[in-house]
Write an enzyme that holds these catalytic residues in place. Structure first.
Site, PDB file in Angstrom:
ATOM      1  N   GLU A  75      -5.717  11.121   0.051  1.00 44.42           N
ATOM      2  CA  GLU A  75      -5.029   9.819   0.165  1.00 44.42           C
ATOM      3  C   GLU A  75      -6.033   8.654   0.168  1.00 44.42           C
ATOM      4  O   GLU A  75      -5.866   7.660   0.879  1.00 44.42           O
ATOM      5  CB  GLU A  75      -4.068   9.810   1.357  1.00 44.42           C
TER       6      GLU A  75
HETATM    7  N1  CAA Z   1       0.077  -2.592  -2.827  1.00 44.45           N
HETATM    8  C1  CAA Z   1       0.615  -3.126  -3.938  1.00 44.45           C
HETATM    9  N2  CAA Z   1      -0.070  -3.247  -5.102  1.00 44.45           N
HETATM   10  C2  CAA Z   1      -1.337  -2.814  -5.112  1.00 44.45           C
HETATM   11  C3  CAA Z   1      -1.964  -2.260  -3.989  1.00 44.45           C
HETATM   12  C4  CAA Z   1      -1.197  -2.149  -2.803  1.00 44.45           C
HETATM   13  N3  CAA Z   1      -1.693  -1.627  -1.688  1.00 44.45           N
HETATM   14  N4  CAA Z   1      -3.227  -1.922  -4.319  1.00 44.45           N
HETATM   15  C5  CAA Z   1      -3.398  -2.272  -5.603  1.00 44.45           C
HETATM   16  N5  CAA Z   1      -2.254  -2.800  -6.087  1.00 44.45           N
HETATM   17  C6  CAA Z   1      -1.989  -3.321  -7.414  1.00 44.45           C
HETATM   18  C7  CAA Z   1      -2.893  -4.507  -7.733  1.00 44.45           C
HETATM   19  O1  CAA Z   1      -2.357  -5.725  -7.245  1.00 44.45           O
HETATM   20  C8  CAA Z   1      -2.919  -4.478  -9.249  1.00 44.45           C
HETATM   21  O2  CAA Z   1      -1.755  -5.041  -9.780  1.00 44.45           O
HETATM   22  P1  CAA Z   1      -1.779  -6.489 -10.564  1.00 44.45           P
HETATM   23  O3  CAA Z   1      -2.705  -6.293 -11.729  1.00 44.45           O
HETATM   24  O4  CAA Z   1      -0.357  -6.690 -10.933  1.00 44.45           O
HETATM   25  O5  CAA Z   1      -2.292  -7.475  -9.564  1.00 44.45           O
HETATM   26  C9  CAA Z   1      -2.857  -2.990  -9.554  1.00 44.45           C
HETATM   27  O6  CAA Z   1      -2.325  -2.359  -8.396  1.00 44.45           O
HETATM   28  C10 CAA Z   1      -4.208  -2.408  -9.883  1.00 44.45           C
HETATM   29  O7  CAA Z   1      -5.041  -2.657  -8.768  1.00 44.45           O
HETATM   30  P2  CAA Z   1      -6.607  -2.797  -8.880  1.00 44.45           P
HETATM   31  O8  CAA Z   1      -6.953  -3.745  -9.996  1.00 44.45           O
HETATM   32  O9  CAA Z   1      -7.111  -3.114  -7.524  1.00 44.45           O
HETATM   33  O10 CAA Z   1      -7.005  -1.327  -9.371  1.00 44.45           O
HETATM   34  P3  CAA Z   1      -8.350  -0.525  -9.299  1.00 44.45           P
HETATM   35  O11 CAA Z   1      -8.464   0.268 -10.536  1.00 44.45           O
HETATM   36  O12 CAA Z   1      -9.475  -1.448  -8.945  1.00 44.45           O
HETATM   37  O13 CAA Z   1      -8.092   0.535  -8.116  1.00 44.45           O
HETATM   38  C11 CAA Z   1      -7.864   1.395  -5.926  1.00 44.45           C
HETATM   39  C12 CAA Z   1      -7.630   0.229  -6.876  1.00 44.45           C
HETATM   40  C13 CAA Z   1      -7.504   0.835  -4.555  1.00 44.45           C
HETATM   41  C14 CAA Z   1      -9.285   1.851  -5.923  1.00 44.45           C
HETATM   42  C15 CAA Z   1      -6.903   2.546  -6.329  1.00 44.45           C
HETATM   43  O14 CAA Z   1      -7.242   3.096  -7.583  1.00 44.45           O
HETATM   44  C16 CAA Z   1      -6.854   3.664  -5.309  1.00 44.45           C
HETATM   45  O15 CAA Z   1      -6.198   3.533  -4.270  1.00 44.45           O
HETATM   46  N6  CAA Z   1      -7.516   4.813  -5.590  1.00 44.45           N
HETATM   47  C17 CAA Z   1      -7.422   5.995  -4.717  1.00 44.45           C
HETATM   48  C18 CAA Z   1      -6.267   6.855  -5.102  1.00 44.45           C
HETATM   49  C19 CAA Z   1      -5.831   7.742  -3.991  1.00 44.45           C
HETATM   50  O16 CAA Z   1      -5.686   7.343  -2.837  1.00 44.45           O
HETATM   51  N7  CAA Z   1      -5.547   8.988  -4.328  1.00 44.45           N
HETATM   52  C20 CAA Z   1      -5.021   9.912  -3.377  1.00 44.45           C
HETATM   53  C21 CAA Z   1      -4.222  10.945  -4.049  1.00 44.45           C
HETATM   54  S1  CAA Z   1      -2.688  11.279  -3.295  1.00 44.45           S
HETATM   55  C22 CAA Z   1      -2.997  12.425  -2.093  1.00 44.45           C
HETATM   56  O17 CAA Z   1      -4.090  12.688  -1.713  1.00 44.45           O
HETATM   57  C23 CAA Z   1      -1.756  13.013  -1.527  1.00 44.45           C
HETATM   58  C24 CAA Z   1      -1.882  14.345  -0.944  1.00 44.45           C
HETATM   59  O18 CAA Z   1      -1.542  15.309  -1.582  1.00 44.45           O
HETATM   60  C25 CAA Z   1      -2.287  14.499   0.471  1.00 44.45           C
END
Ligand code: CAA
Length: 380
Positions: free
Chosen positions: A363
């Site tokens: 996550e």
């Molecule tokens: N709420 C709403 N929108 C969001 C947001 C949030 N918390 N975070 C980002 N966004 C939106 C941004 O506003 C953007 O939209 P707009 O262009 O319309 O403004 C869009 O999402 C893209 O955001 P970024 O430009 O910030 O994207 P990025 O490529 O820089 O990545 C990141 C952002 C936070 C690093 C994201 O890629 C991320 O969270 N990565 C980790 C993924 C993750 O947590 N994976 C876990 C897998 S699930 C799991 O583990 C479940 C399980 O089985 C236990």
């Protein structure tokens, strides 16, 4: 500021504590050894309402707040993180995502069985080449009018084999980047949807983690969550709450290891006295206790933010970052307090140490939490 838990929250804490001691503890070492999914235990948790804690009772949920959920997560995770991750994924990622962004027909069809534990769900975002870099989705969902055709592979999916329903994130329009991603509800057994081999893991070995393969899987359009292109936002918003659940899991792992270390230190004798009387051990316990209290405050604050309707991206990320670090450090120290006994399975702390590691990875890794935190403090 009121730090006291309500009567109801204290009851939930006690119920989760009793369930963990009476139902999860007895087979936890064997399940870890054999990598056996806690099928019976999950069913019982469903009966007790732990799988749809925050879901509206009209959809079969318990209608509780996020605080109650993190309190239960802590207690379950003190004993069995393989079972508590099922609770976390089902509550935070699957039920919350469906209840918040699904339409009425989707909620009626899927949310009720998920909230009652009749079936469990999975959240399918990660791919072989899209873990932290979640916008780089290679799985495609091509629009064919009244349905999508899904192709690709998902990796490290919690509940991969046990889930009846999978929320799958996939790219519909490459040109639109993250705005061309959709979230689809895919039922187990849909033709072309295959469950890959189970992962052989360091920790949470009882949880079933699989890769998933989609080969021309037809998914009706009515199974898309939200508007066309909402899939990435859906994933981000859902994960923001999921991180509070995993932070509570990390807190529970740390607290469980601390409680075992404290008990052991008051029983085990060396140099003519209980080892707790040696400052080397007493100071370790003091550090653990302090760090756990700090982690708990961060977890509660994030849960409180969510319950108040505040933005919880920052507080959730801080809670997960810190609680998972405390889980790792505390479990390592708990093994140390146990000495040679800490290295054998019967004393539980070696399993908690192995289980702690995943809380710094899934996550969103600790590094991803730092991206979320630094962006929040620098750009707002
Ligand atoms: N709420 C709403 N929108 C969001 C947001 C949030 N918390 N975070 C980002 N966004 C939106 C941004 O506003 C953007 O939209 P707009 O262009 O319309 O403004 C869009 O999402 C893209 O955001 P970024 O430009 O910030 O994207 P990025 O490529 O820089 O990545 C990141 C952002 C936070 C690093 C994201 O890629 C991320 O969270 N990565 C980790 C993924 C993750 O947590 N994976 C876990 C897998 S699930 C799991 O583990 C479940 C399980 O089985 C236990």
């Amino acid at each position: 500021m009121d730090f006291t838990l309500s009567e109801e929250q204290l009851m939930i804490q006690q119920a989760a504590r009793d369930f963990a001691q009476n139902e999860l503890l007895p087979g936890v070492i064997e399940r870890d050894d054999a990598q056996r999914f806690p099928t019976e235990e999950v069913k019982k948790m469903g009966d007790l309402g732990f799988l749809g804690m925050m879901v509206d009772p009209k959809y079969g949920g318990s209608g509780l707040d996020t605080m109650s959920y993190v309190i239960a997560m802590e207690e379950l995770s003190k004993v069995d993180a393989s079972s508590s991750v099922v609770v976390s994924v089902n509550n935070s990622l699957v039920c919350w995502g469906l209840e918040t962004f699904g339409n009425e027909a989707q909620k009626e069809k899927y949310l009720t069985p998920l909230a009652t534990g009749e079936m469990i769900g999975a959240f399918c975002l990660s791919e072989p080449e899209a873990g932290s870099d979640a916008t780089s989705q290679k799985t495609t969902a091509i629009d064919k009018g009244d349905h999508y055709v899904l192709n690709g592979t998902k990796n490290w999916i919690t509940n991969g084999n046990s889930a009846g329903v999978h929320l799958v994130i996939a790219q519909t329009d490459v040109e639109k980047g993250h705005k061309g991603i959709n979230a689809l509800i895919v039922e187990k057994g849909t033709p072309g949807f295959e469950i890959g081999p189970k992962e052989n893991k360091l920790g949470i070995r009882g949880s079933d983690t699989h890769s998933l393969l989609f080969n021309d899987v037809k998914v009706p359009k009515e199974n898309r969550i939200g508007e066309d292109g909402f899939g990435f936002k859906f994933a981000m918003k859902t994960l923001a709450g999921g991180r509070i659940g995993i932070a509570a899991q990390a807190l529970g792992i740390a607290a469980g290891a601390y409680e075992l270390a404290r008990k052991y230190a008051k029983e085990r004798k060396a140099f003519g006295t209980e080892i707790a009387n040696h400052q080397a051990i007493a100071f370790k316990l003091a550090d653990m206790h302090t760090q756990i209290a700090a982690a708990r405050h961060l977890v509660y604050k994030a849960a409180w933010d969510k319950d108040q309707g505040n933005n919880y991206d920052l507080s959730g990320a801080m809670a997960k970052l810190y609680a998972s670090q405390v889980a790792m450090e505390t479990t390592v120290e708990a093994v140390q307090v146990h000495g040679g006994n800490g290295f054998v399975k019967d004393y539980h702390v070696e399993r908690l140490m192995r289980d702690a590691k995943i809380t710094q990875i899934y996550e969103g890794t600790s590094e991803i939490q730092k991206i979320v935190i630094s962006r929040s403090i620098l750009h707002n």
